[in-house]
Write a protein that holds these residues in place. Structure first.
Motif, PDB file in Angstrom:
ATOM      1  N   GLU A 159       0.836  -1.205   0.000  1.00  0.00           N
ATOM      2  CA  GLU A 159       0.000   0.000   0.000  1.00  0.00           C
ATOM      3  C   GLU A 159       0.873   1.257   0.000  1.00  0.00           C
ATOM      4  O   GLU A 159       0.575   2.235  -0.704  1.00  0.00           O
ATOM      5  CB  GLU A 159      -0.922   0.001   1.220  1.00  0.00           C
ATOM      6  CG  GLU A 159      -2.050  -1.022   1.144  1.00  0.00           C
ATOM      7  CD  GLU A 159      -2.856  -1.083   2.439  1.00  0.00           C
ATOM      8  OE1 GLU A 159      -2.589  -0.261   3.346  1.00  0.00           O
ATOM      9  OE2 GLU A 159      -3.746  -1.962   2.540  1.00  0.00           O
ATOM     10  N   HIS A 174       2.337   1.555  -3.523  1.00  0.00           N
ATOM     11  CA  HIS A 174       1.330   1.979  -4.498  1.00  0.00           C
ATOM     12  C   HIS A 174       1.013   3.465  -4.352  1.00  0.00           C
ATOM     13  O   HIS A 174       0.930   4.194  -5.349  1.00  0.00           O
ATOM     14  CB  HIS A 174       0.052   1.156  -4.327  1.00  0.00           C
ATOM     15  CG  HIS A 174      -1.070   1.604  -5.218  1.00  0.00           C
ATOM     16  ND1 HIS A 174      -1.091   1.367  -6.575  1.00  0.00           N
ATOM     17  CD2 HIS A 174      -2.218   2.315  -4.935  1.00  0.00           C
ATOM     18  CE1 HIS A 174      -2.175   1.880  -7.098  1.00  0.00           C
ATOM     19  NE2 HIS A 174      -2.878   2.467  -6.134  1.00  0.00           N
ATOM     20  N   HIS A 175       0.852   3.900  -3.115  1.00  0.00           N
ATOM     21  CA  HIS A 175       0.562   5.317  -2.872  1.00  0.00           C
ATOM     22  C   HIS A 175       1.704   6.191  -3.384  1.00  0.00           C
ATOM     23  O   HIS A 175       1.476   7.207  -4.054  1.00  0.00           O
ATOM     24  CB  HIS A 175       0.359   5.552  -1.378  1.00  0.00           C
ATOM     25  CG  HIS A 175       0.175   6.995  -1.020  1.00  0.00           C
ATOM     26  ND1 HIS A 175      -1.005   7.667  -1.231  1.00  0.00           N
ATOM     27  CD2 HIS A 175       1.039   7.906  -0.479  1.00  0.00           C
ATOM     28  CE1 HIS A 175      -0.875   8.927  -0.840  1.00  0.00           C
ATOM     29  NE2 HIS A 175       0.362   9.085  -0.383  1.00  0.00           N
ATOM     30  N   ARG A 176       2.922   5.774  -3.082  1.00  0.00           N
ATOM     31  CA  ARG A 176       4.094   6.564  -3.489  1.00  0.00           C
ATOM     32  C   ARG A 176       4.184   6.668  -5.014  1.00  0.00           C
ATOM     33  O   ARG A 176       4.419   7.746  -5.562  1.00  0.00           O
ATOM     34  CB  ARG A 176       5.356   5.920  -2.913  1.00  0.00           C
ATOM     35  CG  ARG A 176       6.613   6.700  -3.173  1.00  0.00           C
ATOM     36  CD  ARG A 176       7.751   6.205  -2.286  1.00  0.00           C
ATOM     37  NE  ARG A 176       8.964   6.944  -2.585  1.00  0.00           N
ATOM     38  CZ  ARG A 176       9.914   6.529  -3.426  1.00  0.00           C
ATOM     39  NH1 ARG A 176       9.798   5.351  -4.009  1.00  0.00           N
ATOM     40  NH2 ARG A 176      10.979   7.255  -3.654  1.00  0.00           N
ATOM     41  N   GLU A 177       3.988   5.555  -5.695  1.00  0.00           N
ATOM     42  CA  GLU A 177       4.106   5.566  -7.155  1.00  0.00           C
ATOM     43  C   GLU A 177       2.955   6.303  -7.814  1.00  0.00           C
ATOM     44  O   GLU A 177       3.081   6.795  -8.940  1.00  0.00           O
ATOM     45  CB  GLU A 177       4.183   4.130  -7.675  1.00  0.00           C
ATOM     46  CG  GLU A 177       5.471   3.412  -7.288  1.00  0.00           C
ATOM     47  CD  GLU A 177       5.525   1.990  -7.821  1.00  0.00           C
ATOM     48  OE1 GLU A 177       4.473   1.502  -8.297  1.00  0.00           O
ATOM     49  OE2 GLU A 177       6.605   1.385  -7.763  1.00  0.00           O
ATOM     50  N   THR A 178       1.816   6.401  -7.120  1.00  0.00           N
ATOM     51  CA  THR A 178       0.637   7.052  -7.692  1.00  0.00           C
ATOM     52  C   THR A 178       0.688   8.568  -7.556  1.00  0.00           C
ATOM     53  O   THR A 178       0.305   9.292  -8.478  1.00  0.00           O
ATOM     54  CB  THR A 178      -0.646   6.520  -7.017  1.00  0.00           C
ATOM     55  OG1 THR A 178      -0.715   5.103  -7.198  1.00  0.00           O
ATOM     56  CG2 THR A 178      -1.877   7.172  -7.620  1.00  0.00           C
ATOM     57  N   VAL A 179       1.169   9.064  -6.406  1.00  0.00           N
ATOM     58  CA  VAL A 179       1.047  10.508  -6.143  1.00  0.00           C
ATOM     59  C   VAL A 179       2.384  11.230  -6.069  1.00  0.00           C
ATOM     60  O   VAL A 179       2.402  12.461  -5.907  1.00  0.00           O
ATOM     61  CB  VAL A 179       0.268  10.756  -4.830  1.00  0.00           C
ATOM     62  CG1 VAL A 179      -1.088  10.076  -4.874  1.00  0.00           C
ATOM     63  CG2 VAL A 179       1.060  10.286  -3.610  1.00  0.00           C
ATOM     64  N   GLN A 180       3.504  10.527  -6.187  1.00  0.00           N
ATOM     65  CA  GLN A 180       4.803  11.193  -6.097  1.00  0.00           C
ATOM     66  C   GLN A 180       5.621  10.961  -7.362  1.00  0.00           C
ATOM     67  O   GLN A 180       5.530   9.896  -7.974  1.00  0.00           O
ATOM     68  CB  GLN A 180       5.588  10.678  -4.873  1.00  0.00           C
ATOM     69  CG  GLN A 180       4.904  10.938  -3.550  1.00  0.00           C
ATOM     70  CD  GLN A 180       5.675  10.359  -2.376  1.00  0.00           C
ATOM     71  OE1 GLN A 180       6.772   9.817  -2.525  1.00  0.00           O
ATOM     72  NE2 GLN A 180       5.107  10.480  -1.180  1.00  0.00           N
ATOM     73  N   LEU A 211       2.709  16.943 -10.302  1.00  0.00           N
ATOM     74  CA  LEU A 211       2.060  15.764  -9.718  1.00  0.00           C
ATOM     75  C   LEU A 211       1.920  15.915  -8.206  1.00  0.00           C
ATOM     76  O   LEU A 211       0.859  15.647  -7.645  1.00  0.00           O
ATOM     77  CB  LEU A 211       2.865  14.511 -10.045  1.00  0.00           C
ATOM     78  CG  LEU A 211       2.354  13.183  -9.467  1.00  0.00           C
ATOM     79  CD1 LEU A 211       0.968  12.864 -10.011  1.00  0.00           C
ATOM     80  CD2 LEU A 211       3.330  12.050  -9.793  1.00  0.00           C
ATOM     81  N   HIS A 212       2.985  16.319  -7.552  1.00  0.00           N
ATOM     82  CA  HIS A 212       2.969  16.538  -6.097  1.00  0.00           C
ATOM     83  C   HIS A 212       3.784  17.806  -5.849  1.00  0.00           C
ATOM     84  O   HIS A 212       5.016  17.778  -5.903  1.00  0.00           O
ATOM     85  CB  HIS A 212       3.595  15.348  -5.373  1.00  0.00           C
ATOM     86  CG  HIS A 212       3.399  15.373  -3.878  1.00  0.00           C
ATOM     87  ND1 HIS A 212       3.662  16.490  -3.113  1.00  0.00           N
ATOM     88  CD2 HIS A 212       2.962  14.426  -3.009  1.00  0.00           C
ATOM     89  CE1 HIS A 212       3.408  16.230  -1.848  1.00  0.00           C
ATOM     90  NE2 HIS A 212       2.976  14.979  -1.756  1.00  0.00           N
TER      91      HIS A 212
END
Length: 315
Positions: free
Chosen positions: A209, A212-218, A259-260
């Motif tokens: 998790e 996944h979060h890191r690759e999605t929003v960073q 992106l971020h």
């Protein structure tokens, strides 16, 4: 520095590590910017580091760097000696029982998370998403996903400028948000960490998790230094950066990520000057918009190039 280099390189001293003059620090930072180190030393092991520290004159500045993921080196380089602990000699990670892990200061955070998972020790999933090393996580109380190093540290082993050993407990560290009050002249070499017993499958899911979060929003595949600013009380840094209209703001080859927008990027051939000027511009605009004074989370080191100084924003 030439005299110091000759003294430290003297075979009679018996140092076994790598000593370099004019080492290119841009090669070790994730931003891929910055000037050279006057001298850089990478010790072979702790005994070699003790000998080096004992031989280094007290008046020579000593700067410790890690993986370079949270580091901005200025274009004029870094004076004195830069110390970098290599993974070989300082990167071992092992489970030592009772929910505890011993890790060298140069061990990657991700490696610690993996060893904890294999040993069924919970509470280390947050390190899976931090692209740094144990030494840096201790020094700045690194954290993510609601967990920080202060929650996991049992004790840290460090050397002082004369090579003397010290063991600091969690209470000795004086942890606060993204900060530790431990003396700046201490060089951390290892740590004992602990977490609760947990099911390996549950740990793996938590790590997935985080990933996944890191690759999605960073912007994880860019030349970046991670989070640029610390979160102010009651809000998030990225929200304030966005509110100030700084998402995508660019100075030279430096840009606040679209992106971020709490991530600063080297999108071309950014200099250290470009990056730091962009950061200070964002700090000014955020203060003008919301009255919040953002604090740097990225560590900035070294000398400005002549004529390319950056004045820190002060309200």
């Amino acid at each position: 520095m030439s005299e110091l280099f000759a003294a430290l390189a003297d075979p009679a001293l018996g140092l076994r590590g790598r000593l370099q003059a004019g080492a290119d620090l841009s090669k070790i930072t994730w931003f891929r910017t910055g000037g050279p180190a006057d001298l850089m030393f990478q010790p072979a092991d702790e005994a070699d580091l003790v000998a080096f520290l004992a031989a280094l004159p007290a008046e020579v500045p000593l700067t410790v760097v890690g993986i370079g993921s949270n580091l901005l080196i200025r274009d004029g380089g870094v004076g004195g000696v830069v110390l970098r602990l290599p993974a070989k000699g300082f990167g071992e990670v092992e489970a030592i029982g009772r929910g505890r892990i011993r890790a060298g200061a140069a061990a990657s955070d991700k490696r610690v998370a993996a060893v904890a998972c294999e040993a069924g020790i919970g509470g280390f999933h947050f390190l899976h998403g931090i692209p740094g090393s144990v030494g840096g996580a201790i020094r700045m109380n690194g954290g993510a996903n609601g967990v920080e190093m202060a929650d996991r540290l049992v004790e840290a082993r460090a050397l002082d400028r004369r090579g003397g050993a010290h063991v600091l407990s969690r209470a000795d560290m004086g942890f606060s948000y993204r900060h530790a009050d431990a003396p700046e002249d201490l060089v951390f070499v290892s740590a004992v960490l602990e977490g609760p017993e947990a099911d390996r499958n549950d740990i793996r899911r938590a790590m997935d998790e985080v990933q996944h979060h890191r690759e999605t929003v960073q912007p994880v595949r860019e030349k970046t230094g991670g989070s640029t600013f610390k979160n102010p009380p009651g809000t998030s840094a990225w929200k304030e950066v966005d509110r100030a209209g700084c998402r995508g703001l660019r100075v030279g080859g430096a840009e606040m990520s679209a992106l971020h927008c709490n991530f600063m990027l080297n999108v071309g051939e950014a200099t250290g000057h470009d990056l730091e000027l962009l950061g200070e511009t964002v700090r000014r605009r955020v203060h003008e918009t919301s009255g919040i004074l953002l604090e740097w989370e990225i560590r900035r080191l070294g000398r400005f190039a002549p004529g390319a100084e950056v004045e820190p924003f002060r309200p």
